[in-house]
Motif scaffolding. Structure first.
Motif, PDB file in Angstrom:
ATOM      1  N   VAL A 123       0.873  -1.294  -0.162  1.00  0.00           N
ATOM      2  CA  VAL A 123       0.018  -0.025   0.029  1.00  0.00           C
ATOM      3  C   VAL A 123       1.101   1.093  -0.005  1.00  0.00           C
ATOM      4  N   SER A 124       1.879   1.319   0.903  1.00  0.00           N
ATOM      5  CA  SER A 124       2.559   2.289   0.893  1.00  0.00           C
ATOM      6  C   SER A 124       4.148   1.915   1.107  1.00  0.00           C
ATOM      7  N   LYS A 125       5.210   2.853   0.821  1.00  0.00           N
ATOM      8  CA  LYS A 125       6.621   2.325   0.599  1.00  0.00           C
ATOM      9  C   LYS A 125       7.502   3.599   0.723  1.00  0.00           C
ATOM     10  N   PHE A 126       8.926   3.210   0.957  1.00  0.00           N
ATOM     11  CA  PHE A 126       9.691   4.127   0.942  1.00  0.00           C
ATOM     12  C   PHE A 126      10.936   3.556   0.917  1.00  0.00           C
ATOM     13  N   ASP A 127      12.179   4.097   0.487  1.00  0.00           N
ATOM     14  CA  ASP A 127      13.608   3.712   0.371  1.00  0.00           C
ATOM     15  C   ASP A 127      14.238   4.441   1.255  1.00  0.00           C
ATOM     16  N   ILE A 128      15.363   3.711   1.851  1.00  0.00           N
ATOM     17  CA  ILE A 128      16.453   4.425   2.794  1.00  0.00           C
ATOM     18  C   ILE A 128      17.901   4.232   2.057  1.00  0.00           C
ATOM     19  N   ASP A 129      18.381   5.486   1.859  1.00  0.00           N
ATOM     20  CA  ASP A 129      19.692   5.590   0.944  1.00  0.00           C
ATOM     21  C   ASP A 129      20.685   6.087   2.110  1.00  0.00           C
ATOM     22  N   ARG A 151       8.414  -1.576   3.131  1.00  0.00           N
ATOM     23  CA  ARG A 151       6.944  -1.566   2.438  1.00  0.00           C
ATOM     24  C   ARG A 151       6.127  -1.933   3.760  1.00  0.00           C
ATOM     25  N   PHE A 152       4.808  -1.296   3.462  1.00  0.00           N
ATOM     26  CA  PHE A 152       3.545  -1.650   4.284  1.00  0.00           C
ATOM     27  C   PHE A 152       2.375  -1.911   3.422  1.00  0.00           C
ATOM     28  N   PHE A 209       2.651  -9.425   5.575  1.00  0.00           N
ATOM     29  CA  PHE A 209       3.332  -8.206   5.997  1.00  0.00           C
ATOM     30  C   PHE A 209       3.216  -7.953   7.495  1.00  0.00           C
ATOM     31  N   THR A 210       4.091  -8.547   8.252  1.00  0.00           N
ATOM     32  CA  THR A 210       4.458  -8.584   9.633  1.00  0.00           C
ATOM     33  C   THR A 210       5.559  -7.860  10.340  1.00  0.00           C
ATOM     34  N   THR A 211       5.342  -7.553  11.558  1.00  0.00           N
ATOM     35  CA  THR A 211       6.681  -7.058  12.099  1.00  0.00           C
ATOM     36  C   THR A 211       7.781  -8.073  12.439  1.00  0.00           C
ATOM     37  N   TYR A 258       0.369  -2.461   7.238  1.00  0.00           N
ATOM     38  CA  TYR A 258      -0.184  -1.153   6.875  1.00  0.00           C
ATOM     39  C   TYR A 258      -0.918  -0.485   8.336  1.00  0.00           C
ATOM     40  N   ALA A 259      -1.630  -1.489   8.998  1.00  0.00           N
ATOM     41  CA  ALA A 259      -2.513  -1.084   9.936  1.00  0.00           C
ATOM     42  C   ALA A 259      -1.618  -0.500  11.121  1.00  0.00           C
ATOM     43  N   GLU A 260      -0.531  -0.526  11.056  1.00  0.00           N
ATOM     44  CA  GLU A 260       0.328   0.094  12.212  1.00  0.00           C
ATOM     45  C   GLU A 260       1.416   1.045  11.606  1.00  0.00           C
ATOM     46  N   ILE A 261       0.968   1.588  10.600  1.00  0.00           N
ATOM     47  CA  ILE A 261       1.888   2.751   9.869  1.00  0.00           C
ATOM     48  C   ILE A 261       1.937   4.017  10.836  1.00  0.00           C
ATOM     49  N   GLY A 262       0.849   4.193  11.505  1.00  0.00           N
ATOM     50  CA  GLY A 262       0.768   5.457  12.457  1.00  0.00           C
ATOM     51  C   GLY A 262       1.826   5.346  13.696  1.00  0.00           C
ATOM     52  N   ASP A 263       2.333   4.035  13.949  1.00  0.00           N
ATOM     53  CA  ASP A 263       2.882   3.826  15.114  1.00  0.00           C
ATOM     54  C   ASP A 263       4.034   2.909  15.085  1.00  0.00           C
ATOM     55  N   MET A 264       5.041   3.043  14.035  1.00  0.00           N
ATOM     56  CA  MET A 264       5.828   2.180  13.868  1.00  0.00           C
ATOM     57  C   MET A 264       7.500   2.563  14.125  1.00  0.00           C
TER      58      MET A 264
END
Length: 271
Positions: free
Chosen positions: A18-24, A35-36, A42-44, A96-102
């Motif tokens: 659903v949502s993603k970003f890269d770290i460089d 990725r979320f 998709f687990t912790t 993705y359900a935990e994207i607000g507190d990861m």
């Protein structure tokens, strides 16, 4: 050469992301992919079909050891590393359900002493109002890496693989602690110089940190002007702060776990 240690299907991950970003990190073509998604994989924790880690010559004797063989690189560590593997990941898939507190632990390794720049790129479909923040626990600083060109520069030592120093927070929390703060010890006007400090920043600052200062300054020396971690209730204890004889008031500068604040609470005293 660094390669993936797990097999996975990128098409399957893409379909559920659903949502993603890269770290460089400066000068390195290798990118960490966070990725979320809503899929069951998709687990912790570790899912070998989706999370992709590094092969190393031998598994580190300690989770904090260098896993990149003396080369420069950046990676994530499992959010839920129940086996304390200390494995570095180039792809980590999270709910993705935990994207607000990861809170995602980063590992950084460099081949030679110096400064390196960490950036967040290719932010895709990140929820409105959410932020990506890098925390440096050594200095208790929080830097937002959400905008184009945002970066964080860290001075690093090759002999010390940096695990447990840097964390990424994905959060929708923008509210600073409100308090009220309180101090239960010292609890009288006259106290011994070995008296502990026991206080609270309030229930809206769980797992944050507090900076305790005195007026006049330098009322105690052991942990003076040091950022102290708060527990899940926003409470803290400074054991034997080594008071200097005198009359003081105490103030707390409180931040929550993603760096909102500081909120000044107090002063408490005279003591």
């Amino acid at each position: 050469m660094i390669v993936s240690s797990f097999t996975f299907s990128l098409n399957d991950i893409e379909a559920q992301t659903v949502s993603k970003f890269d770290i460089d990190i400066t000068g390195i073509t290798q990118t960490v992919d966070v990725r979320f998604g809503n899929g069951t994989s998709f687990t912790t924790g570790l899912n070998e079909s989706y999370d992709a880690g590094y092969i190393f010559t031998g598994k580190p004797a300690n989770p904090e050891d260098d896993i990149l063989g003396g080369t420069t690189g950046i990676y994530t560590v499992l959010v839920d590393d129940t086996l304390s593997q200390g494995i570095g990941f180039m792809i980590q898939t999270l709910p993705y359900a935990e994207i607000g507190d990861m809170k995602i632990s980063l590992g950084v390794n460099i081949a030679a002493d110096g400064s390196e720049t960490i950036t967040i790129n290719n932010i895709t479909a990140f929820p409105a109002g959410h932020r990506i923040i890098i925390e440096n626990k050594n200095s208790s600083t929080f830097t937002e890496l959400q905008g184009v060109g945002d970066s964080y520069v860290a001075s690093l030592t090759a002999a010390e693989p940096e695990k447990g120093r840097f964390f990424l927070h994905t959060t929708n929390d923008v509210v600073a602690p409100a308090g009220p703060g309180s101090m239960t010890t010292p609890n009288s006007t006259n106290n011994d110089i070995d008296t502990d400090i026991v206080g609270s920043c309030g229930i809206d600052a769980p797992n944050g940190n507090v900076l305790v200062t005195t007026t006049p300054a330098n009322g105690f020396t052991n942990q003076y002007n040091t950022s102290i971690l708060l527990d899940v209730n926003g409470d803290f204890t400074i054991t034997d702060p080594n008071w200097i004889e005198g009359v003081y008031t105490i103030s707390f500068s409180c931040r929550d776990k993603v760096g909102n604040g500081p909120t000044i609470m107090g002063s408490f005293g005279s003591i």
